[in-house]
Design a protein around this motif. Structure first.
Motif, PDB file in Angstrom:
ATOM      1  N   MET A   1       0.841  -1.166   0.000  1.00  0.00           N
ATOM      2  CA  MET A   1       0.000   0.000   0.000  1.00  0.00           C
ATOM      3  C   MET A   1       0.892   1.237   0.000  1.00  0.00           C
ATOM      4  O   MET A   1       1.850   1.321   0.746  1.00  0.00           O
ATOM      5  CB  MET A   1      -0.900  -0.036   1.236  1.00  0.00           C
ATOM      6  CG  MET A   1      -1.749   1.191   1.388  1.00  0.00           C
ATOM      7  SD  MET A   1      -2.735   1.181   2.899  1.00  0.00           S
ATOM      8  CE  MET A   1      -4.153   0.273   2.345  1.00  0.00           C
ATOM      9  N   GLU A  61      -4.740  -1.520  -1.672  1.00  0.00           N
ATOM     10  CA  GLU A  61      -5.220  -0.530  -0.702  1.00  0.00           C
ATOM     11  C   GLU A  61      -5.648  -1.141   0.631  1.00  0.00           C
ATOM     12  O   GLU A  61      -5.981  -0.415   1.557  1.00  0.00           O
ATOM     13  CB  GLU A  61      -6.373   0.278  -1.296  1.00  0.00           C
ATOM     14  CG  GLU A  61      -5.934   1.178  -2.435  1.00  0.00           C
ATOM     15  CD  GLU A  61      -4.898   2.217  -2.010  1.00  0.00           C
ATOM     16  OE1 GLU A  61      -5.024   2.793  -0.916  1.00  0.00           O
ATOM     17  OE2 GLU A  61      -3.960   2.442  -2.794  1.00  0.00           O
ATOM     18  N   THR A  62      -5.665  -2.478   0.724  1.00  0.00           N
ATOM     19  CA  THR A  62      -6.098  -3.115   1.967  1.00  0.00           C
ATOM     20  C   THR A  62      -4.967  -3.855   2.671  1.00  0.00           C
ATOM     21  O   THR A  62      -5.207  -4.523   3.671  1.00  0.00           O
ATOM     22  CB  THR A  62      -7.244  -4.112   1.702  1.00  0.00           C
ATOM     23  OG1 THR A  62      -6.758  -5.170   0.875  1.00  0.00           O
ATOM     24  CG2 THR A  62      -8.429  -3.434   1.046  1.00  0.00           C
TER      25      THR A  62
END
Length: 151
Positions: A1, A61-62
């Motif tokens: 990320m 993004e996680t």
């Protein structure tokens, strides 16, 4: 990320740094070990696949992935393992994300040194730096002791 791209978590015995391209060759060596594969539920990958995974983890993004650098193995901190933070899709009652924490000490010389005791500090850094309220630790081994979050 990309959120953790410039984040380091510095502790007395270890430092967590973002998983970068330069870490892939050593990570790949670790993950060729059948014992590591069994402990992490992983399949063997080619070096090219490991490089592709590093890019995908960087863009996900996680997921936040840090490499653990052990301060006790010489003059320069040495790669010891990794920390993965998985941000869930759901939020708690305060509207903050919940994170799952996985910790792996892959370097045999770094095991049994108490590095996993710092997982509570990582939880605090997770909360402070990422706005999460919970980090469920599933420590198979590792972490940093006395960590502070810096960007």
């Amino acid at each position: 990320m990309r959120l953790n791209w410039h984040t380091e978590i510095v502790g007395r015995s270890a430092t967590l740094v973002p998983y970068r391209n330069k870490h892939v060759p050593q990570y790949h060596v670790w993950m060729q070990d059948p014992v590591m594969q069994e402990l992490t539920g992983s399949e063997p990958l080619s070096l090219e696949e490991e490089y592709a995974n590093q890019v995908s983890w960087q863009e996900d993004e996680t997921k936040l992935t840090f490499i653990i650098l052990d301060h006790s193995l010489g003059d320069t901190p040495t790669m010891a393992g990794d920390v993965n933070l998985f941000l869930t899709e759901h939020e708690d009652e305060e509207g903050k994300y919940v994170a799952e924490l996985e910790i792996m000490i892959a370097e045999p010389r770094s095991r049994r040194k108490g590095l996993a005791r710092g997982s509570h500090e990582i939880r605090r850094c997770t909360s402070r730096c990422l706005g999460t309220t919970h980090a469920a630790a599933t420590a198979k081994s590792l972490s940093s002791c006395g960590a502070r979050c810096s960007t």
